[in-house]
Structure formats: structure tokens, C-alpha cells
Design a protein around this motif. Structure first.
Motif, PDB file in Angstrom:
ATOM      1  N   LYS A   9     -10.636   8.570   4.628  1.00 23.63           N
ATOM      2  CA  LYS A   9      -9.863   8.451   5.870  1.00 23.63           C
ATOM      3  C   LYS A   9     -10.557   7.458   6.807  1.00 23.63           C
ATOM      4  O   LYS A   9     -11.445   7.836   7.576  1.00 23.63           O
ATOM      5  N   PRO A  10     -10.201   6.180   6.751  1.00 29.62           N
ATOM      6  CA  PRO A  10     -10.838   5.188   7.624  1.00 29.62           C
ATOM      7  C   PRO A  10     -10.579   5.503   9.092  1.00 29.62           C
ATOM      8  O   PRO A  10      -9.536   6.041   9.464  1.00 29.62           O
ATOM      9  N   LYS A  11     -11.552   5.148   9.948  1.00 27.02           N
ATOM     10  CA  LYS A  11     -11.382   5.382  11.381  1.00 27.02           C
ATOM     11  C   LYS A  11     -10.295   4.487  11.964  1.00 27.02           C
ATOM     12  O   LYS A  11      -9.538   4.893  12.829  1.00 27.02           O
ATOM     13  N   LYS A  12     -10.280   3.248  11.514  1.00 29.51           N
ATOM     14  CA  LYS A  12      -9.295   2.281  11.990  1.00 29.51           C
ATOM     15  C   LYS A  12      -9.105   1.213  10.922  1.00 29.51           C
ATOM     16  O   LYS A  12      -9.848   1.173   9.933  1.00 29.51           O
ATOM     17  N   LYS A  13      -8.138   0.359  11.150  1.00 28.83           N
ATOM     18  CA  LYS A  13      -7.790  -0.623  10.123  1.00 28.83           C
ATOM     19  C   LYS A  13      -8.911  -1.612   9.858  1.00 28.83           C
ATOM     20  O   LYS A  13      -9.089  -2.069   8.725  1.00 28.83           O
ATOM     21  N   ASP A  14      -9.673  -1.952  10.874  1.00 40.09           N
ATOM     22  CA  ASP A  14     -10.746  -2.923  10.673  1.00 40.09           C
ATOM     23  C   ASP A  14     -12.072  -2.265  10.300  1.00 40.09           C
ATOM     24  O   ASP A  14     -13.117  -2.921  10.267  1.00 40.09           O
ATOM     25  N   ALA A  15     -12.036  -0.955   9.991  1.00 41.41           N
ATOM     26  CA  ALA A  15     -13.251  -0.258   9.574  1.00 41.41           C
ATOM     27  C   ALA A  15     -13.671  -0.723   8.180  1.00 41.41           C
ATOM     28  O   ALA A  15     -12.848  -1.142   7.357  1.00 41.41           O
ATOM     29  N   PHE A  16     -14.969  -0.615   7.890  1.00 38.81           N
ATOM     30  CA  PHE A  16     -15.506  -1.080   6.608  1.00 38.81           C
ATOM     31  C   PHE A  16     -14.840  -0.367   5.436  1.00 38.81           C
ATOM     32  O   PHE A  16     -14.545  -0.970   4.404  1.00 38.81           O
ATOM     33  N   LEU A  17     -14.607   0.937   5.577  1.00 38.55           N
ATOM     34  CA  LEU A  17     -14.068   1.739   4.483  1.00 38.55           C
ATOM     35  C   LEU A  17     -12.728   1.180   4.002  1.00 38.55           C
ATOM     36  O   LEU A  17     -12.500   1.034   2.792  1.00 38.55           O
ATOM     37  N   TYR A  18     -11.843   0.828   4.950  1.00 39.90           N
ATOM     38  CA  TYR A  18     -10.542   0.283   4.543  1.00 39.90           C
ATOM     39  C   TYR A  18     -10.671  -1.172   4.094  1.00 39.90           C
ATOM     40  O   TYR A  18     -10.070  -1.568   3.084  1.00 39.90           O
ATOM     41  N   GLN A  19     -11.414  -1.965   4.806  1.00 40.89           N
ATOM     42  CA  GLN A  19     -11.512  -3.382   4.482  1.00 40.89           C
ATOM     43  C   GLN A  19     -12.145  -3.600   3.103  1.00 40.89           C
ATOM     44  O   GLN A  19     -11.723  -4.488   2.356  1.00 40.89           O
ATOM     45  N   ARG A  20     -13.124  -2.783   2.744  1.00 44.88           N
ATOM     46  CA  ARG A  20     -13.733  -2.914   1.406  1.00 44.88           C
ATOM     47  C   ARG A  20     -12.757  -2.463   0.334  1.00 44.88           C
ATOM     48  O   ARG A  20     -12.706  -3.057  -0.761  1.00 44.88           O
ATOM     49  N   THR A  21     -11.977  -1.429   0.624  1.00 41.11           N
ATOM     50  CA  THR A  21     -10.945  -0.984  -0.322  1.00 41.11           C
ATOM     51  C   THR A  21      -9.906  -2.082  -0.520  1.00 41.11           C
ATOM     52  O   THR A  21      -9.515  -2.389  -1.662  1.00 41.11           O
ATOM     53  N   LEU A  22      -9.442  -2.680   0.560  1.00 38.84           N
ATOM     54  CA  LEU A  22      -8.452  -3.751   0.486  1.00 38.84           C
ATOM     55  C   LEU A  22      -8.992  -4.944  -0.290  1.00 38.84           C
ATOM     56  O   LEU A  22      -8.281  -5.537  -1.120  1.00 38.84           O
ATOM     57  N   GLN A  23     -10.250  -5.289  -0.055  1.00 43.46           N
ATOM     58  CA  GLN A  23     -10.858  -6.414  -0.764  1.00 43.46           C
ATOM     59  C   GLN A  23     -10.893  -6.171  -2.270  1.00 43.46           C
ATOM     60  O   GLN A  23     -10.574  -7.061  -3.070  1.00 43.46           O
ATOM     61  N   PHE A  24     -11.254  -4.930  -2.656  1.00 37.95           N
ATOM     62  CA  PHE A  24     -11.316  -4.607  -4.088  1.00 37.95           C
ATOM     63  C   PHE A  24      -9.944  -4.723  -4.731  1.00 37.95           C
ATOM     64  O   PHE A  24      -9.795  -5.276  -5.832  1.00 37.95           O
ATOM     65  N   ILE A  25      -8.920  -4.186  -4.069  1.00 33.36           N
ATOM     66  CA  ILE A  25      -7.558  -4.231  -4.633  1.00 33.36           C
ATOM     67  C   ILE A  25      -7.095  -5.673  -4.782  1.00 33.36           C
ATOM     68  O   ILE A  25      -6.517  -6.056  -5.820  1.00 33.36           O
ATOM     69  N   ARG A  26      -7.331  -6.490  -3.779  1.00 34.00           N
ATOM     70  CA  ARG A  26      -6.910  -7.893  -3.855  1.00 34.00           C
ATOM     71  C   ARG A  26      -7.645  -8.640  -4.959  1.00 34.00           C
ATOM     72  O   ARG A  26      -7.045  -9.442  -5.687  1.00 34.00           O
ATOM     73  N   GLU A  27      -8.928  -8.379  -5.106  1.00 33.29           N
ATOM     74  CA  GLU A  27      -9.693  -9.072  -6.141  1.00 33.29           C
ATOM     75  C   GLU A  27      -9.292  -8.608  -7.541  1.00 33.29           C
ATOM     76  O   GLU A  27      -9.180  -9.419  -8.467  1.00 33.29           O
ATOM     77  N   ALA A  28      -9.086  -7.303  -7.701  1.00 34.56           N
ATOM     78  CA  ALA A  28      -8.721  -6.774  -9.019  1.00 34.56           C
ATOM     79  C   ALA A  28      -7.350  -7.266  -9.473  1.00 34.56           C
ATOM     80  O   ALA A  28      -7.103  -7.448 -10.667  1.00 34.56           O
ATOM     81  N   LEU A  29      -6.448  -7.506  -8.506  1.00 27.51           N
ATOM     82  CA  LEU A  29      -5.082  -7.918  -8.832  1.00 27.51           C
ATOM     83  C   LEU A  29      -4.807  -9.377  -8.468  1.00 27.51           C
ATOM     84  O   LEU A  29      -3.645  -9.783  -8.405  1.00 27.51           O
ATOM     85  N   ALA A  30      -5.859 -10.138  -8.249  1.00 27.03           N
ATOM     86  CA  ALA A  30      -5.690 -11.504  -7.741  1.00 27.03           C
ATOM     87  C   ALA A  30      -4.789 -12.347  -8.649  1.00 27.03           C
ATOM     88  O   ALA A  30      -3.832 -12.985  -8.183  1.00 27.03           O
ATOM     89  N   LYS A  31      -5.067 -12.367  -9.930  1.00 31.35           N
ATOM     90  CA  LYS A  31      -4.269 -13.190 -10.845  1.00 31.35           C
ATOM     91  C   LYS A  31      -2.824 -12.703 -10.925  1.00 31.35           C
ATOM     92  O   LYS A  31      -1.890 -13.503 -11.026  1.00 31.35           O
ATOM     93  N   ASP A  32      -2.625 -11.405 -10.866  1.00 32.25           N
ATOM     94  CA  ASP A  32      -1.273 -10.846 -10.982  1.00 32.25           C
ATOM     95  C   ASP A  32      -0.453 -11.109  -9.728  1.00 32.25           C
ATOM     96  O   ASP A  32       0.751 -11.346  -9.818  1.00 32.25           O
ATOM     97  N   LEU A  33      -1.084 -11.054  -8.554  1.00 34.51           N
ATOM     98  CA  LEU A  33      -0.359 -11.275  -7.305  1.00 34.51           C
ATOM     99  C   LEU A  33      -0.044 -12.749  -7.093  1.00 34.51           C
ATOM    100  O   LEU A  33       0.892 -13.094  -6.368  1.00 34.51           O
ATOM    101  N   GLU A  34      -0.816 -13.634  -7.721  1.00 32.51           N
ATOM    102  CA  GLU A  34      -0.550 -15.066  -7.578  1.00 32.51           C
ATOM    103  C   GLU A  34       0.652 -15.504  -8.397  1.00 32.51           C
ATOM    104  O   GLU A  34       1.356 -16.446  -8.033  1.00 32.51           O
ATOM    105  N   ASN A  35       0.895 -14.858  -9.519  1.00 33.83           N
ATOM    106  CA  ASN A  35       1.993 -15.268 -10.414  1.00 33.83           C
ATOM    107  C   ASN A  35       3.357 -15.037  -9.784  1.00 33.83           C
ATOM    108  O   ASN A  35       3.551 -14.105  -9.032  1.00 33.83           O
TER     109      ASN A  35
END
Length: 621
Positions: A595-621
Motif C-alpha cells: 500500500k504505497p503512501k502516495k503515487k510518487d512514493a518509492f514503493l509504487y514507482q519501483r513497482t511501475l518501473q519493474f512492470i514497464r521494463e519487464a513488458l518493454a518489448k511487448d508494449l512497444e509493438n
């Protein structure tokens, strides 16, 4: 009238008076007669002219209204139109362009071309300048497919949907509680699993009078009503209705029982109960769950629509309550066979997109909660009482961050959250007869997720606590089933929030004080010396290394309050270490690790970064 009377008097005077001299008197009388007669004729003519003009005005018709009524009558005729017919035939009518567009879109929505139908429904949903009668006319004339499409369109005007048909009132000697009992008793009672039998017997045996009596005295420890009565306040009738709804939810998971519910007037009865408890979201959610389960059977779609449920679901979909909107979205998605091929069984909820969208969906993100969690509340923002106040900006707080933050940051994702029942102790379980192992639950969830199309796109798993163990078990089972191979092939990464890969102190504590907690099977399986847990860790670690999965793990560093007297470090750092991937300690407790404190908190931003990196090639297509 006065003029006529005066003429008559003059004539009488002429007849009774003595004959005057012939030279001048006769002409004078004649002139008087002519004067008064002319006045009479002129006044009468003016009066008749005024009456005729008034009558003409009252009989004059507004030709525009006539033409509109003609147009409406043309559209309401369910006739097959020649495909070669030119739409310009409507242009001869002297009406506004957008009015003609409404009828053309309605005709287009019945086209044999699927693309044309989808375009027509989208154009209708974006129309906000029509007259009220146009929305009402289309509501009456559109077909089932169009009605469902409009309900699943985000911008649709609610005037597109007719109100539900009137429901007959109950007899004076019958209550809605008794009607629910009759409906439940009419369903097959044989060949049911233990949980359905439990809920059914509970609903049929309890009554508002007996609950009221128990409420006034001491509850029998471990009695049937105990897990429920403490959570339903002081209204026994609502408690009994919830018993019945719990049972109906279980029955509606069986296709043949759905047919019986429909045959015995269940759709109308549930609608009556839905309208009666407009302020009780818990009752409404259970009812929509039942309708959503029935919508899995396509032969019941027309019955559900004609019973008036689409208008209620369209309204619920626009609710600001995320849970209510998500339940309605699941039901409408099961009804929409025009754009949705997947089927969402009970407990599988799409958080994004919940409406029809032109945005192509390129990947999935799946959220699996843990022990005592839920599909929505587990993933809320950290409670405001525990965070710094946000200077009056309430829009920055969310009750489900995957639906709001993640969907906005990654609109090309389909975001799914699942829900399943868990308990810390057996005597607090919603179904005391239920004993589901991690292996049983993982197989059950895997089947539901596959029916929802999970595995058809690249995906990332996000799990909290025991949910991570379920993810591991699901992936291992999928690897051994050729029909589930796509689930493995399309898994790009996994996020673990405080998952007890090597056991939890909660299980150790529960076993030591089992006289108080009566630990459930789920808790027992989390103990460090559990052979099944150790085998799961060893097998998955080898499998994950072979598949080269990307893994990110978070772990709590603060103890969690269990009740009012106990503080416990639920998942220590060493237990949260899978053996591969990054492990990040976070200064929060077990409940707030996801449960992140806010949108710019590390917990959410690191989660978002991981999802974008893991799906980077798929989201670009």
C-alpha cells in the motif's frame, strides 16, 4: 343582440304610428333601418371572422413535430432494409442533421458488419446533444447487442436505458425473506459440495426471529450465525437475506441451478431486493455477483436484459465506489459477446479497462492478494490516518491504486485482480466445512484465469503474502499441463510483496496458541517446517532459474499489530528472499507493504518501473 332589438322596436313604431306625410317621413325611416341593419351585418361579420381565425389557429399543426413523429415510427418498425438503400432518403425530411443521425446510427447498429455495429454504438455513446425523446426512442428500438454495448461505453447517457419493468408487489402475508427462502428451497439440494450445503442449510434454518432472540442473549460459541451476526449490525432481516444471498452465490456457480433461478422468478426477486437495499452496498454486491455468474450462460442473456438488469448495471458501472463498479463491469463483460471473448468467473475482476475502448490491450498484470486480503482493499493506498495529510487534495487518495494509478500510467494493460476466501482460524471461517490447501486453490484460480484469457498476452504477476505462494504453485502446475503452456511462455516477471517463501512467524504463533486461534489450514501451511512449503520453494526456484523469470521482491521491516495485544513480524527478511532477483526492505509493516503512501512514493514507482521494463518489448509493438 342589442342592435337587433333596437331594429325590432323601430319597426313596431313604424307600424303603430299615424301615417306621416308621404314626402319626407318614409325615406327617413328607411335610412334608419338601413343604418341599423348595416351595423348589425358589420358586427356579425367581424365576430364570425374572429371566431374563424381563432379556430384555424387552434387546428394548425406543427409540421416539424409531425415529421419527427413519422421518423420515430419509421425507426420502430423492425423491418429488413435493403443494403443498397441510400441513407440520403432521410434528407428529404426537414429536421436537424443530428436528429437524422440518431436514426441512421440505430440502423447501422443492426448492420451485418461487426465493425459498422461497433462504430455505431461508439458514436451513440458520444452523443450528448440529442433531445430527450431521441434517447428514449432509441432505448425502445435498439436490440440486445446495442443495449449492452451502450451500457459498457464509458460516456453513454443513462437515458439510453429504459427503467426496469414494474415488479408485482409481495402478498400481504409474504415477506421478501420468505420469497428468498422459497427460491432457495426450489433449487436442487443433491450432489452439492459441503460449502453449498452449509450456506443453504444456514439460510433455510435461520430466521429473523431466531436471530433477534440470539442477539438479545449470549451467542453460542462457534454457532452457525456467529461468523456473520457480528458484522451485520442490528438488523436481523438483513442478516437472513445475506445468508440467502451467500447460498445463491454458490448455487449460481452451477449452470443448471442458474436455469432454475431464472425459471422460479429469481431475476425479478433479486431486482426487488436490489432496489430495496439501495443504501446497502454489501447486499447489492452479492446480488450483482449472482447476476454475473448467471451471465456466464449465454442462453440466459436475453432473459437478463429483458428483466431490466442492463439499466441497473449501467448505473452501477458509473458509481464512484470502485468495488461496486468492478462487480458491474464483470457482469456486463460476461454479457458482451460482441467485443469480449473471455469469461470472468466469480472472483475474477477486471480493474482496467472496465468499458469498451479503442485502446489496444498489449499485456496483462495480475494481482493476487494474500491471507485475509481481498481483490480491492489489499491494493488500496496506505490509510490516510497513517500518512501525512495531503493538504485537502482528496483526489490524490485511491482505494485501489492498480485501477487508478497503474491504469493511467500504462493504459495498454489489462489489469486483473482475483479474490478468494481465507481465514486465520477455522471457527472464524466463512465456510467452516471448507478445507482448501494451497494446491487446491492454485488449481481453482488457474482454471478461472485461463477462462479469462490469461496466457494469451504477455503478463506480470503481482502478489502479496500467501498470494505469492499461489502464484508459484500456479506456474508450476501450468508447466506440467500442455494446455497451460501459454501461461508459462507469456510470463515476463513476478513481483512479491512480503511472501513467506520459507514460512511465517504467524503460523508458529498460531500453532503455539491454537487453543485460542484454532489456526486454519492456510495458516498451518505457512509454518517453517511444512514439507509442502519447502518442496514448493525448491521446485519453483529451480524452475524460475531455468525460465529466467525477472523477479522483484519487497519485504517489511516493521512489526504488525495482530489484534489489540500482539505485535508480530509476520514475514522476516530471510523468509522473503526467494533466492533470485532483487530483495528490497521497506520500513512498513506486513499490511502496508503493498500500500504505497502516495503515487510518487518509492514503493509504487519501483513497482511501475519493474512492470514497464519487464513488458518493454511487448508494449512497444
Amino acid at each position: 343582440m342589442s342592435l337587433a332589438a333596437y331594429c325590432v322596436v323601430c319597426c313596431r313604431r313604424m307600424g303603430t304610428s299615424t301615417p306621416p306625410p308621404k314626402s319626407s317621413t318614409s325615406w327617413k325611416d328607411i335610412r334608419n333601418i338601413i343604418k341599423f341593419t348595416g351595423s348589425l351585418i358589420l358586427g356579425s361579420s367581424l365576430f364570425l371572422t374572429y371566431e374563424l381565425l381563432a379556430l384555424k389557429k387552434s387546428l394548425t399543426l406543427d409540421t416539424q413535430v409531425v415529421e419527427r413523429e413519422k421518423m420515430k415510427s419509421y425507426i420502430c418498425m423492425h423491418t429488413v432494409l435493403d443494403k443498397r438503400e441510400n441513407y440520403d432518403t432521410f434528407s428529404t425530411v426537414d429536421i436537424e442533421d443530428h436528429e437524422c443521425d440518431a436514426w441512421l446510427l440505430l440502423k447501422k447498429s443492426r448492420s451485418g458488419d461487426r465493425t459498422a455495429r461497433l462504430q455505431a454504438v461508439q458514436a451513440m455513446s458520444e452523443a450528448h446533444h440529442w433531445h430527450d425523446y431521441q434517447y428514449r426512442t432509441i432505448a425502445q428500438a435498439c436490440d440486445l447487442r446495442t443495449r449492452i454495448g451502450l451500457a459498457r461505453s464509458q460516456e453513454s447517457d443513462l437515458r439510453f436505458f429504459l427503467p426496469p419493468p414494474p415488479i408485482p408487489a409481495l402478498n400481504d402475508d409474504t415477506s421478501i425473506e420468505e420469497e428468498l427462502r422459497h427460491l432457495l428451497a426450489s433449487l436442487p439440494q443433491t450432489e452439492l459440495d459441503e460449502c453449498i450445503q452449509y450456506f443453504t442449510s444456514l439460510a433455510l434454518s435461520e430466521s429473523s426471529q431466531s436471530l433477534a432472540a440470539q442477539k438479545g442473549g449470549l451467542w453460542c460459541f462457534g454457532g452457525n450465525g456467529l461468523p456473520y451476526a457480528e458484522s451485520f449490525g442490528e438488523v436481523p432481516s438483513v442478516t437472513v437475506e445475506m445468508f440467502c444471498l451467500e447460498a445463491l452465490v454458490k448455487h449460481s456457480e452451477i449452470p443448471s441451478h442458474c436455469d432454475k433461478i431464472e425459471e422460479n422468478g429469481g431475476l425479478q426477486l433479486l431486482q426487488k431486493l436490489y432496489q430495496l437495499h439501495k443504501d446497502c452496498l454489501k447486499v447489492q454486491r452479492h446480488i450483482i455477483r449472482i447476476i454475473g455468474n448467471m451471465a456466464l450462460n449465454e442462453h440466459l442473456h436475453s432473459t437478463i436484459v429483458h428483466a431490466g438488469w442492463v439499466s441497473l448495471l449501467a448505473e452501477a458501472l458509473k458509481s464512484h465506489h470502485i468495488v461496486e463498479a468492478s462487480h458491474a463491469a464483470r457482469t456486463l463483460a460476461n454479457l458482451d459477446r460482441e467485443t469480449v471473448q473471455e469469461k470472468y468467473q466469480d472472483g475474477v475482476y477486471v480493474l482496467h479497462p472496465q468499458c469498451r475502448t479503442s485502446q489496444p490491450i498489449k499485456a496483462d498484470v495480475l494481482f493476487i492478494h494474500g491471507l485475509m486480503g481481498a481483490a480491492f482493499k489489499t491494493w488500496r493506498q496506505q490509510d490516510q490516518a497513517l500518512t501525512e495529510k495531503v493538504s485537502g487534495d482528496e483526489t490524490r487518495y485511491t482505494t485501489c491504486w492498480p485501477k487508478t494509478w497503474l491504469a493511467r500510467d500504462c493504459p495498454a494493460l489489462r489489469i486483473i485482480s482475483v479474490e478468494y476466501d481465507t481465514s486465520l482460524s477455522d471457527w472464524r471461517a466463512r465456510c467452516p466445512t471448507e478445507r482448501k490447501t494451497i494446491a487446491f486453490r492454485s488449481n481453482e484460480l488457474l482454471q478461472k484465469l485461463r477462462a479469462a484469457g490469461v496466457g494469451d498476452r504477455p503478463m506480470v504477476w503481482v502478489s502479496h503474502s500467501m498470494g505469492g505462494l499461489l502464484v508459484k504453485k500456479m506456474l508450476l502446475e501450468a508447466s506440467q499441463n500442455p494446455e497451460m503452456s501459454s501461461v508459462i511462455d507469456n510470463t515476463r516477471g513476478i513481483i512479491f510483496y512480503s511472501v513467506p517463501h520459507h514460512g511465517s512467524h504467524l503460523a508458529d504463533y498460531s500453532v503455539n496458541v491454537r487453543y485460542l486461534l484454532f489456526p486454519s489450514l492456510e495458516v498451518k501451511e505457512l509454518s517453517k517446517d511444512c514439507p509442502a512449503l519447502k518442496a514448493l520453494q525448491d521446485d519453483f526456484l529451480k524452475f524460475a532459474k531455468d525460465r529466467n523469470f525477472q523477479v522483484l521482491s519487497f519485504v517489511e521491516t516493521l512489526p504488525t499489530c495482530i489484534g489489540s495485544m500482539l505485535k508480530l513480524h509476520v514475514v522476516p527478511v530471510d523468509s522473503a528472499d526467494l533466492g533470485i532477483g532483487d530483495l528490497i526492505p521497506v520500513d512498513v509493516n506486513h499490511l502496508n507493504i503493498c500500500k504505497p503512501k502516495k503515487k510518487d512514493a518509492f514503493l509504487y514507482q519501483r513497482t511501475l518501473q519493474f512492470i514497464r521494463e519487464a513488458l518493454a518489448k511487448d508494449l512497444e509493438n
